[in-house]
Design an enzyme around this catalytic site. Structure first.
Site, PDB file in Angstrom:
ATOM      1  N   TYR A 164     -53.957  32.448 -53.472  1.00 14.81           N
ATOM      2  CA  TYR A 164     -54.920  33.719 -53.922  1.00 14.81           C
ATOM      3  C   TYR A 164     -54.022  34.570 -54.461  1.00 14.81           C
ATOM      4  CZ  TYR A 164     -57.409  38.132 -53.236  1.00 14.81           C
ATOM      5  OH  TYR A 164     -57.985  39.375 -53.619  1.00 14.81           O
ATOM      6  N   ARG A 171     -55.158  36.967 -62.997  1.00 16.50           N
ATOM      7  CA  ARG A 171     -56.256  38.098 -63.138  1.00 16.50           C
ATOM      8  C   ARG A 171     -55.701  39.419 -63.575  1.00 16.50           C
ATOM      9  NH1 ARG A 171     -60.567  39.852 -58.645  1.00 16.50           N
ATOM     10  NH2 ARG A 171     -58.336  39.842 -57.318  1.00 16.50           N
ATOM     11  N   TYR A 224     -52.526  48.123 -52.558  1.00 19.66           N
ATOM     12  CA  TYR A 224     -52.093  47.326 -51.482  1.00 19.66           C
ATOM     13  C   TYR A 224     -50.677  47.112 -51.529  1.00 19.66           C
ATOM     14  CZ  TYR A 224     -56.355  45.522 -49.366  1.00 19.66           C
ATOM     15  OH  TYR A 224     -57.620  45.476 -48.725  1.00 19.66           O
ATOM     16  N   ARG A 237     -64.017  48.641 -54.327  1.00 19.57           N
ATOM     17  CA  ARG A 237     -64.766  48.360 -53.138  1.00 19.57           C
ATOM     18  C   ARG A 237     -66.285  48.312 -53.354  1.00 19.57           C
ATOM     19  NH1 ARG A 237     -61.008  46.304 -49.865  1.00 19.57           N
ATOM     20  NH2 ARG A 237     -59.380  47.489 -49.505  1.00 19.57           N
ATOM     21  N   GLU A 347     -66.655  37.401 -44.171  1.00 14.99           N
ATOM     22  CA  GLU A 347     -66.624  38.342 -45.437  1.00 14.99           C
ATOM     23  C   GLU A 347     -68.114  38.425 -45.635  1.00 14.99           C
ATOM     24  OE1 GLU A 347     -63.648  38.184 -48.563  1.00 14.99           O
ATOM     25  OE2 GLU A 347     -65.411  38.400 -49.961  1.00 14.99           O
TER      26      GLU A 347
END
Length: 360
Positions: A164, A171, A224, A237, A347
């Site tokens: 990930y 990305r 983060y 979000r 999730e």
């Protein structure tokens, strides 16, 4: 069939979530509507354990995620009443109205080899997003609205780094190379682990910029700390997308993949019931923020379409019981998938503000 809102043809964007026809009997269970991927379909994603490819002109993605409740395969079809044009640019297929574009791209990591410190997955992610950004520039649809990302073995480690985290590097490299912001004005998104297969990305883009929505209970993902990887995830979000004219304007809400995170920490490790409750609390907080940002939108938990990703199928009954207490009768698709952190067991993503056709 449960049609949450009638007159689907009167709006710029709607979604249908339909079971796959029973291939053995030639009929759909219940029975289900025919999967129409011609006239009004912008694009389609198929969720199943084994590859399926629906016929039709619209771009299609196959996601290797077993369905945990009901039919063995589901199709999520995004539609519009507006005239459409279609095209292909390399491995990317797309279809667009005047204001919205659906695109799909699938890349095989085996086509990339490690080079200059970049892993195959990192390169595949960067290549996928570079292809997306090139298409959006060519078609005059500059804004990513919502992105769905699926990759094999998301929590596995290779080349000394969790996969990930490799994906996040690739990305973000594409965002930076294209001169796009990597904080604040970024699309809603999710990234889930599949049971094998390629890197699959499908997305909605548009001419108008989305309105980003953050969660006051959480640190924004793009902020983060480095303990979660060399690059932060590039998503908001949630995002509100304003579509249509004054007569048929829609404020569509896309809520990103949401889990049991408060601040930037995972809560309730090992307790799937508590993680589900925390996740629902986060979604409620996002909806509250969206209603403050877009007064009059009137988003409600009960009005959303949900996809619930479950790490361990044995946890489904517990997760569903917690969700049913808060959202009895809500349209929900349960899928098996790995979440982006190994200590997260569930999730949930959601969307609202659009007509919905849901056939359980």
């Amino acid at each position: 069939m449960n049609v949450v809102e009638h007159h689907l043809a009167a709006v710029p964007l709607s979604v249908a979530c339909l079971p796959w026809p029973d291939t053995e009997q030639g009929t759909a269970p219940n029975p289900a509507p025919v999967l129409d991927l011609q006239g009004s379909a912008l694009g389609c994603a198929v969720f199943a354990a084994s590859p399926l490819a629906p016929p039709g002109e619209a771009p299609q993605s196959f996601v290797s995620t077993p369905v945990l409740d009901g039919p063995q395969a589901w199709a999520e079809i995004w539609r519009t009443a507006e005239p459409l044009r279609s095209g292909r640019q390399g491995p990317l297929t797309w279809r667009a109205s005047a204001d919205v574009l659906f695109g799909a791209i699938t890349l095989n990591e085996a086509d990339f080899v490690p080079r200059d410190g970049a892993t195959p997955l990192q390169q595949a992610a960067e290549a996928a997003y570079q292809a997306i950004f090139a298409l959006l520039a060519a078609e005059g649809m500059p804004y990513l609205l919502r992105v769905w990302n699926y990759l094999d073995d998301i929590n596995g480690e290779s080349f000394g780094l969790e996969r990930y985290r490799q994906f996040n590097i690739g990305r973000q490299d594409a965002f930076l190379a294209s001169g796009r912001p990597i904080t604040q004005n970024v699309p809603a998104a999710c990234a889930l682990g599949t049971i094998g297969g390629d890197l699959v990305v499908f997305f909605l883009a548009g001419r108008a910029a989305p309105i980003p929505v953050e969660n006051p209970r959480q640190v924004s993902a793009y902020h983060y700390p480095r303990e979660y990887g060399p690059r932060s995830p590039t998503f908001s979000r949630a995002a509100v997308v304003r579509l249509g004219g004054d007569g048929e304007r829609r404020d569509v809400l896309f809520i990103s993949g949401t889990a049991s995170i408060v601040g930037h920490r995972t809560l309730h490790v090992g307790d799937v019931a508590a993680q589900t409750r925390e996740t629902l609390a986060n979604i409620a907080a996002v909806i509250d923020q969206a209603n403050q940002i877009v007064p009059g939108a009137g988003y409600r938990l009960a009005d959303c379409l949900y996809k619930v990703y479950v790490r361990h199928p044995a946890d489904l009954a517990v997760i569903r019981a917690e969700i049913d207490r808060v959202l009895p009768g809500a349209p929900i698709l349960y899928l098996q998938a790995d979440v982006c952190r190994s200590d997260l067991l569930v999730e949930i993503e959601a969307s609202a503000g659009h007509p919905l056709e849901f056939c359980p």
